[in-house]
Design a protein around this motif. Structure first.
Motif, PDB file in Angstrom:
ATOM      1  N   LYS A   8     109.031 140.712  37.431  1.00  0.00           N
ATOM      2  CA  LYS A   8     107.773 140.412  36.743  1.00  0.00           C
ATOM      3  C   LYS A   8     107.522 141.441  35.647  1.00  0.00           C
ATOM      4  N   VAL A   9     107.252 140.948  34.447  1.00  0.00           N
ATOM      5  CA  VAL A   9     107.005 141.816  33.295  1.00  0.00           C
ATOM      6  C   VAL A   9     105.634 141.478  32.708  1.00  0.00           C
ATOM      7  N   GLN A  10     104.783 142.485  32.637  1.00  0.00           N
ATOM      8  CA  GLN A  10     103.491 142.309  31.973  1.00  0.00           C
ATOM      9  C   GLN A  10     103.685 142.538  30.475  1.00  0.00           C
ATOM     10  N   GLY A  26     106.587 145.397  26.763  1.00  0.00           N
ATOM     11  CA  GLY A  26     106.795 144.971  28.140  1.00  0.00           C
ATOM     12  C   GLY A  26     106.509 146.131  29.072  1.00  0.00           C
ATOM     13  N   VAL A  28     106.985 147.022  33.251  1.00  0.00           N
ATOM     14  CA  VAL A  28     107.469 146.628  34.574  1.00  0.00           C
ATOM     15  C   VAL A  28     106.998 147.672  35.574  1.00  0.00           C
ATOM     16  N   THR A  51     110.150 148.458  26.189  1.00  0.00           N
ATOM     17  CA  THR A  51     109.648 148.079  27.502  1.00  0.00           C
ATOM     18  C   THR A  51     109.561 149.344  28.346  1.00  0.00           C
ATOM     19  N   TYR A  86      96.090 149.779  30.949  1.00  0.00           N
ATOM     20  CA  TYR A  86      96.049 148.672  31.900  1.00  0.00           C
ATOM     21  C   TYR A  86      95.825 149.177  33.329  1.00  0.00           C
ATOM     22  N   LEU A 285      96.138 142.898  28.127  1.00  0.00           N
ATOM     23  CA  LEU A 285      97.138 142.021  28.717  1.00  0.00           C
ATOM     24  C   LEU A 285      97.149 140.683  27.993  1.00  0.00           C
ATOM     25  N   MET A 287     100.085 138.274  28.471  1.00  0.00           N
ATOM     26  CA  MET A 287     100.757 137.268  29.298  1.00  0.00           C
ATOM     27  C   MET A 287     101.620 137.961  30.337  1.00  0.00           C
ATOM     28  N   GLU A 288     102.174 137.166  31.236  1.00  0.00           N
ATOM     29  CA  GLU A 288     103.112 137.647  32.239  1.00  0.00           C
ATOM     30  C   GLU A 288     104.389 136.825  32.134  1.00  0.00           C
ATOM     31  N   LYS A 289     105.535 137.510  32.139  1.00  0.00           N
ATOM     32  CA  LYS A 289     106.822 136.823  32.084  1.00  0.00           C
ATOM     33  C   LYS A 289     107.647 137.192  33.307  1.00  0.00           C
ATOM     34  N   HIS A 290     108.633 136.356  33.600  1.00  0.00           N
ATOM     35  CA  HIS A 290     109.559 136.648  34.696  1.00  0.00           C
ATOM     36  C   HIS A 290     110.991 136.609  34.162  1.00  0.00           C
TER      37      HIS A 290
END
Length: 298
Positions: A8-10, A26, A28, A51, A86, A285, A287-290
């Motif tokens: 999961k990456v914010q 990014g 993590v 990231t 965050y 924030l 989005m959130e990616k995977h």
């Protein structure tokens, strides 16, 4: 045997200006079990300029490792600001003064509400006059486009950038960066990139407008660079003699897809000398990616 892991990456925008624009990074969390190779793979797949990977630390509040899409980097201002801003928003940081561990040592982090500031070192200045013509050529400008009595200078407060003072926003907007030449210069001087800027006098409260080109790290242009805004504030104080200890730096306005950012730099002055500095802003924030990571468990 290969095992697939979902990471999961914010995605957070740092240095937002009135909650708009900013520089995406990014982030993590709980990255303790990720290897350097895996972190590099994740950073490449995310594709943002940097990231941050957040782990536990025995010597600081958190350990942060930073990766661009193609290599590890010692420090990253906007990913640091994004992370700690965050964490404060999640109510995971109660203190206003915390620390981060990096591959280059421990740095102080200051929280003011949801604003996060990262410590940088006292500036070092290096004369790059021998390569001035090459530097100007790499941006498509001439000597006459520069501010008078404002030398092109390498400044390091933890990472190295070459600062190029141009006369006005029109020149800054019309720069034509030669990424190959900028990479050659960056290799020679071990730079993150070039940081052309101009002073502002339009009464909007900002001191300078900037751009950052870092193709050596696969950063064609960046929306907000805290580790470059720090050196710029030092340059404004030490070289241009702007007698103040707080600077507001704008960046990202002239990108192909504009993403205006606001970086606030506070200098610690002792007897007229810069002892250290803090560069910061707010993270939001987005989005959130995977990311699917394939691990060999054999």
């Amino acid at each position: 045997m290969n095992k697939q892991n979902l990471i999961k990456v914010q995605i957070l925008n740092a240095f937002v200006d009135n909650n708009k624009g900013g520089n995406p990074a990014g982030v993590v969390f709980d990255a303790d079990d990720l290897s350097i190779k895996e972190k590099q793979e994740i950073a490449a797949k995310i594709g943002y300029s940097e990231t941050a990977f957040v782990s536990k630390s025995n010597i600081a509040d958190y350990k942060l490792d930073f990766f661009s899409p193609n290599r590890q980097i010692a420090h990253c201002g906007h990913a640091t600001v994004a992370t700690f801003s965050y964490l404060r928003q999640l109510n995971l940081l109660k203190k206003n003064n915390v620390t981060k561990e990096t591959i280059d040592g421990i740095r102080k982090i200051k929280l003011k509400g949801e604003l996060a500031y990262m410590e940088q070192l006292a500036p070092r200045y290096i004369d790059v006059q021998k390569r001035e013509n090459m530097i100007l050529k790499s941006l498509g400008i001439k000597k006459s486009d520069l501010w008078k009595n404002a030398p092109v200078t390498l400044v390091n407060t933890g990472n190295s950038f070459i600062l190029i003072p141009v006369k006005n926003k029109s020149i800054l907007r019309k720069l034509k960066p030669d990424m190959g030449l900028i990479t050659e210069i960056s290799d020679e001087f071990d730079l993150i990139g070039l940081y052309p800027f101009t002073l502002l006098n339009d009464n909007n409260g900002k001191d300078a407008s900037t751009r950052m080109f870092g193709p050596r790290y696969n950063i064609m242009e960046e929306a907000g660079t805290g580790m470059a805004a720090g050196p710029l504030a030092c340059y404004l104080f030490d070289i241009l003699k702007l007698n103040k200890n707080r600077f507001f730096i704008q960046q990202g306005e002239f990108m192909e897809v504009p993403s205006p950012s606001l970086i606030i730099v506070e200098l610690e002055i002792d007897n007229g000398n810069i002892k250290s500095l803090m560069a910061g802003g707010r993270g939001v924030l987005k989005m959130e990616k995977h990311i699917v990571l394939t691990r060999n468990t054999e």
